[in-house]
Design an enzyme around this catalytic site. Structure first.
Site, mmCIF file in Angstrom:
data_model
loop_
_atom_site.group_PDB
_atom_site.id
_atom_site.type_symbol
_atom_site.label_atom_id
_atom_site.label_comp_id
_atom_site.label_asym_id
_atom_site.label_seq_id
_atom_site.Cartn_x
_atom_site.Cartn_y
_atom_site.Cartn_z
ATOM 1 N N GLU A 149 2.850 -5.954 13.508
ATOM 2 C CA GLU A 149 1.848 -6.064 14.577
ATOM 3 C C GLU A 149 1.385 -7.518 14.635
ATOM 4 O O GLU A 149 1.039 -8.033 15.679
ATOM 5 C CB GLU A 149 0.670 -5.126 14.261
ATOM 6 C CG GLU A 149 -0.288 -4.937 15.416
ATOM 7 C CD GLU A 149 -1.477 -4.068 15.025
ATOM 8 O OE1 GLU A 149 -1.566 -3.646 13.869
ATOM 9 O OE2 GLU A 149 -2.324 -3.837 15.907
ATOM 10 N N ARG A 191 0.823 -1.216 0.000
ATOM 11 C CA ARG A 191 0.000 0.000 0.000
ATOM 12 C C ARG A 191 0.857 1.266 0.000
ATOM 13 O O ARG A 191 0.403 2.337 -0.396
ATOM 14 C CB ARG A 191 -0.998 -0.048 1.159
ATOM 15 C CG ARG A 191 -2.071 -1.115 0.954
ATOM 16 C CD ARG A 191 -3.064 -1.173 2.088
ATOM 17 N NE ARG A 191 -2.487 -1.590 3.337
ATOM 18 C CZ ARG A 191 -2.354 -2.858 3.755
ATOM 19 N NH1 ARG A 191 -2.767 -3.853 2.986
ATOM 20 N NH2 ARG A 191 -1.812 -3.143 4.919
#
Ligand code: AMP
Length: 171
Positions: free
Chosen positions: A95, A58
């Site tokens: 994460e 992205r």
């Protein structure tokens, strides 16, 4: 335009406990990409960069129009085994999970000023690994730009204190 209202929250993706901030509705809005790239350009144009380094995938979508508008080059940082020429490698923690990033060894010349771009900063591990790659390549990171900052994860603490970090939307 209220960018935050266009970001879609997907609970438990890609693993339980993660709230995924999905930017595809922002990208799908007819003015969405223009508004977010203009916002990030306004924040970073004073840095007078030579290159945008965009993080797969992205970071490519946001980074390429930013580079174009700033008349800077664009360099992709990619997941393992995607780039065809010799690469520098850096490990990082997500994460969710761990991975490795790669950048072409001859991406830029020594001393070039680089802006690192991605959609989200969570723990900061991905951006920190990308900064390492830029250093290995002889570049100078002069800024980080993210559409979204997950402030509660304090990702800024993983990045060098003296380099400006810009984001447009915070959670
Ligand atoms: P981190 O290394 O923890 O800062 O993670 C940042 C990278 O993981 C970025 O490339 C993001 O696209 C992706 N990412 C991490 N957490 C999220 C999240 N909650 N929603 C969307 N993308 C995320």
């Amino acid at each position: 335009m209220d960018i935050k209202s266009l970001i879609r929250d997907i609970p438990d993706f890609p693993t339980p406990g993660i709230m995924f901030r999905d930017i595809t509705p922002v990208l799908a809005h007819p003015q969405g990409l223009q508004v977010i790239t203009k916002g990030l350009i306004d924040l970073t144009q004073a840095l007078e960069i030579d290159y945008v380094v965009g993080i797969e995938s992205r970071g490519f979508i946001l980074g390429a129009p930013i580079a174009c508008n700033l008349q800077a080059g664009f360099i992709p940082v990619r997941k393992p085994k995607k780039l065809p020429a010799p690469v520098f490698q850096a490990e990082y923690a997500l994460e969710y999970g761990t991975d490795r990033l790669e950048m072409h060894q001859d991406a830029f010349s020594s001393g070039n000023k680089v802006l690192i771009v991605d959609d989200v900063i969570a723990t900061g591990g991905t951006a920190a690994a990308t900064a390492k790659l830029v250093e290995l390549g002889g570049g100078v990171v002069v800024g980080f730009a993210f559409l979204i900052e997950l402030s509660f994860l304090a990702g800024r603490r993983s990045l060098p204190e003296d380099i400006p970090i810009f984001s447009m939307v915070s959670y």
